[in-house]
Write a protein that holds these residues in place. Structure first.
Motif, PDB file in Angstrom:
ATOM      1  N   PHE A 114      58.678 128.347  46.901  1.00  0.00           N
ATOM      2  CA  PHE A 114      58.417 127.847  45.549  1.00  0.00           C
ATOM      3  C   PHE A 114      56.922 127.663  45.382  1.00  0.00           C
ATOM      4  N   MET A 115      56.422 128.137  44.242  1.00  0.00           N
ATOM      5  CA  MET A 115      55.030 127.858  43.917  1.00  0.00           C
ATOM      6  C   MET A 115      55.011 127.192  42.547  1.00  0.00           C
ATOM      7  N   THR A 116      54.063 126.297  42.356  1.00  0.00           N
ATOM      8  CA  THR A 116      53.936 125.688  41.034  1.00  0.00           C
ATOM      9  C   THR A 116      52.514 125.878  40.528  1.00  0.00           C
ATOM     10  N   THR A 117      52.386 125.912  39.208  1.00  0.00           N
ATOM     11  CA  THR A 117      51.047 125.960  38.605  1.00  0.00           C
ATOM     12  C   THR A 117      51.093 125.386  37.199  1.00  0.00           C
ATOM     13  N   ASN A 118      50.002 124.756  36.806  1.00  0.00           N
ATOM     14  CA  ASN A 118      49.855 124.304  35.420  1.00  0.00           C
ATOM     15  C   ASN A 118      49.200 125.389  34.587  1.00  0.00           C
ATOM     16  N   LYS A 119      48.638 126.388  35.278  1.00  0.00           N
ATOM     17  CA  LYS A 119      47.811 127.378  34.579  1.00  0.00           C
ATOM     18  C   LYS A 119      48.218 128.785  34.964  1.00  0.00           C
ATOM     19  N   LEU A 120      49.264 129.267  34.331  1.00  0.00           N
ATOM     20  CA  LEU A 120      49.752 130.607  34.633  1.00  0.00           C
ATOM     21  C   LEU A 120      48.658 131.655  34.407  1.00  0.00           C
ATOM     22  N   ASP A 121      47.863 131.453  33.332  1.00  0.00           N
ATOM     23  CA  ASP A 121      46.833 132.441  32.978  1.00  0.00           C
ATOM     24  C   ASP A 121      45.776 132.611  34.057  1.00  0.00           C
ATOM     25  N   PHE A 122      45.649 131.593  34.907  1.00  0.00           N
ATOM     26  CA  PHE A 122      44.616 131.643  35.928  1.00  0.00           C
ATOM     27  C   PHE A 122      45.037 132.475  37.136  1.00  0.00           C
ATOM     28  N   LEU A 123      46.313 132.786  37.211  1.00  0.00           N
ATOM     29  CA  LEU A 123      46.794 133.409  38.448  1.00  0.00           C
ATOM     30  C   LEU A 123      46.555 134.906  38.468  1.00  0.00           C
ATOM     31  N   ASP A 124      46.221 135.388  39.614  1.00  0.00           N
ATOM     32  CA  ASP A 124      46.077 136.813  39.831  1.00  0.00           C
ATOM     33  C   ASP A 124      47.465 137.461  39.765  1.00  0.00           C
ATOM     34  N   GLU A 125      47.555 138.558  39.022  1.00  0.00           N
ATOM     35  CA  GLU A 125      48.823 139.273  38.867  1.00  0.00           C
ATOM     36  C   GLU A 125      49.469 139.596  40.226  1.00  0.00           C
TER      37      GLU A 125
END
Ligand SMILES: *[C@@H]1O[C@H](CO)[C@@H](O)[C@H](O)[C@H]1NC(C)=O
Ligand SMILES: *[C@@H]1O[C@H](CO)[C@@H](O)[C@H](O)[C@H]1NC(C)=O
Ligand SMILES: *[C@@H]1O[C@H](CO)[C@@H](O)[C@H](O)[C@H]1NC(C)=O
Length: 419
Positions: free
Chosen positions: A324-335
């Motif tokens: 499981f990974m979590t993030t508040n900032k999907l846009d920041f993630l590398d594809e």
């Protein structure tokens, strides 16, 4: 000359003497070593426990909780934490060396040995415990190990064990937690059902994966604004499915490609791997964000983005791997990090809907169906997706004994009043 000769002869003689005495001592030494070993073998019974074996943890836990070691005069303090950085607790375990303890009224010896070698993968020292007792009561060693196992399993029964990484190896983190029920996590729609169904499908279909040569692993990404229960949801999933949680901290100062690989591929059995705030470790340029690297600037062997990807793609363990990974900032993630095969299911955990607000209100005040109208009244004043669940809960906490008060003062909660 004669003097010299005599001296020489004397010298040679005494040399031979020394040689003779030396070999006699050597022989006696060997004989006595042999004798001691023979005596040892006939008097004592020993069990070696390696730190890589599960029973090591059991016996250490037993030793730390049983009063019998209090009689030993050399203990080691080990600090454990119940939650990140909070409530440290000290436990005492026998220090490296030999200790005599009483167990069921019998003497036994606990020898804790630290190997000078380090496990190259994890960087943790190898250790072992040697238990010794008189041969006449050899059963007590086995009894002790069984007692230790029972004690440990009871401690964890019906609980969620949290592990955290200490460099490249996993350590238990604080006491196991009481299971968090899925009911206590309020999410939109059928999100809970969808995820639980998906995981069960995965866990029940190992053979399907193996037969097709598909790596037996599954990845989930929970994304959305903070305060809406991403982490609580994962804790509740673990509770529901009787799994433990391994929290991977990428920002530890000595983290590197080798350690992350070691960690992801050697998680304790039946556990969820959790990488929280995955955006915090890398930015879109695949660079390690300064903060986490500040201690690492001088070393070229830190954690790299490709190292993390390799670890994610690594050979899955026998048990299969749930990530499981979590993030508040999907846009920041590398594809590349979240492409299919690495992340199989992406779940948007959004701000509260009216429906969630209603459920939260009901759950918070422990109301029954007779109060549905009241819950509805509260929910009517909440606009979909404007507020986080934790904001609403924080508001309710101010009116902890008065649902009416919460309804009356709802305008204090809403950033924009609704007409
Ligand atoms: C410690 O060991 C003794 C056996 O010597 C056992 O009777 C006792 O219950 C143990 N205590 C704990 C806390 O496990
Ligand atoms: C309350 O209402 C829900 C949904 O309408 C229903 O499933 C549940 O059985 C009701 N509970 C009681 C105690 O009546
Ligand atoms: C979600 O809630 C937070 C906290 O109230 C707010 O700052 C944010 O703007 C909300 N997000 C959306 C998409 O409305």
């Amino acid at each position: 000359m004669e003097l010299n000769n005599t001296a020489l002869v004397k010298g040679i003689k005494s040399g031979i003497g020394i040689l003779l005495i030396g070999s006699c001592v050597g022989l006696i030494g060997n004989v006595s070593n042999w004798l001691i070993k023979k005596l040892n073998d006939s008097f004592y019974y020993k069990i070696d426990i390696d730190s890589k074996d599960k029973s090591y943890e059991w016996v250490m836990y037993w030793l730390s909780s049983n009063d019998s070691i209090k009689g030993s005069n050399h203990l080691s303090a080990e600090t454990t934490y119940n939650s990140v950085g909070k409530n440290p607790r000290i436990i005492f375990v026998p220090s490296v060396g030999n200790h005599r303890i009483l167990y069921k009224g019998r003497s036994l010896w606990v020898n804790r040995v630290r190997d000078p070698q380090f496990d190259l993968g994890s960087g943790a020292p190898f250790e072992s415990i040697q238990l010794t007792c008189y041969k006449s009561n050899k059963n007590i060693l086995e009894d002790l190990i069984k007692d230790a196992m029972r004690l440990s399993l009871n401690r964890d029964f019906g609980k969620t064990v949290i592990y955290m990484n200490d460099g490249g190896s996993w350590q238990r983190f604080g006491n196991p937690r009481t299971i968090r029920s899925l009911d206590s996590v309020i999410l939109a729609d059928d999100l809970k059902k969808t995820v639980i169904y998906d995981i069960k499908e995965f866990l029940n279909n190992e053979v399907w994966y193996r037969n097709r040569g598909i790596p037996y692993r599954r990845g989930y990404l929970l994304y959305g604004p903070p305060g809406n229960g991403k982490s609580s949801f994962i804790t509740a999933i673990a509770g529901e499915l009787n799994l433990d949680i391994c929290i991977v901290s990428l920002s530890q100062k000595d983290m590197n490609d080798k350690k992350i690989n070691q960690l992801l591929n050697n998680a304790p059995p039946k556990s969820i791997l959790l990488i929280e705030d995955i955006d915090a470790a890398f930015n879109k340029q695949r660079k390690i964000i300064e903060e986490s690297q500040s201690n690492n600037n001088l070393h070229s062997d830190g954690l790299t983005f490709s190292g993390l990807l390799n670890a994610l793609d690594g050979v899955a363990s026998q048990e299969g791997r749930l990530l499981f990974m979590t993030t508040n900032k999907l846009d920041f993630l590398d594809e590349a990090l979240i492409r299919d095969g690495r992340v199989d299911l992406k779940l948007h955990i959004q701000n509260a809907t009216k429906q969630q607000a209603r459920q939260l209100f009901k759950h918070f005040y422990n109301l029954d169906n007779n109060s549905n109208a009241m819950c509805e009244k509260f929910a009517q004043n909440i606009q979909d997706y404007q507020l986080s669940m934790s904001q609403i809960q924080g508001f309710l906490l101010k009116y902890i004994h008065s649902p009416e008060g919460a309804i009356e003062n709802i305008n204090l909660l809403n950033p924009v009043p609704i007409n």
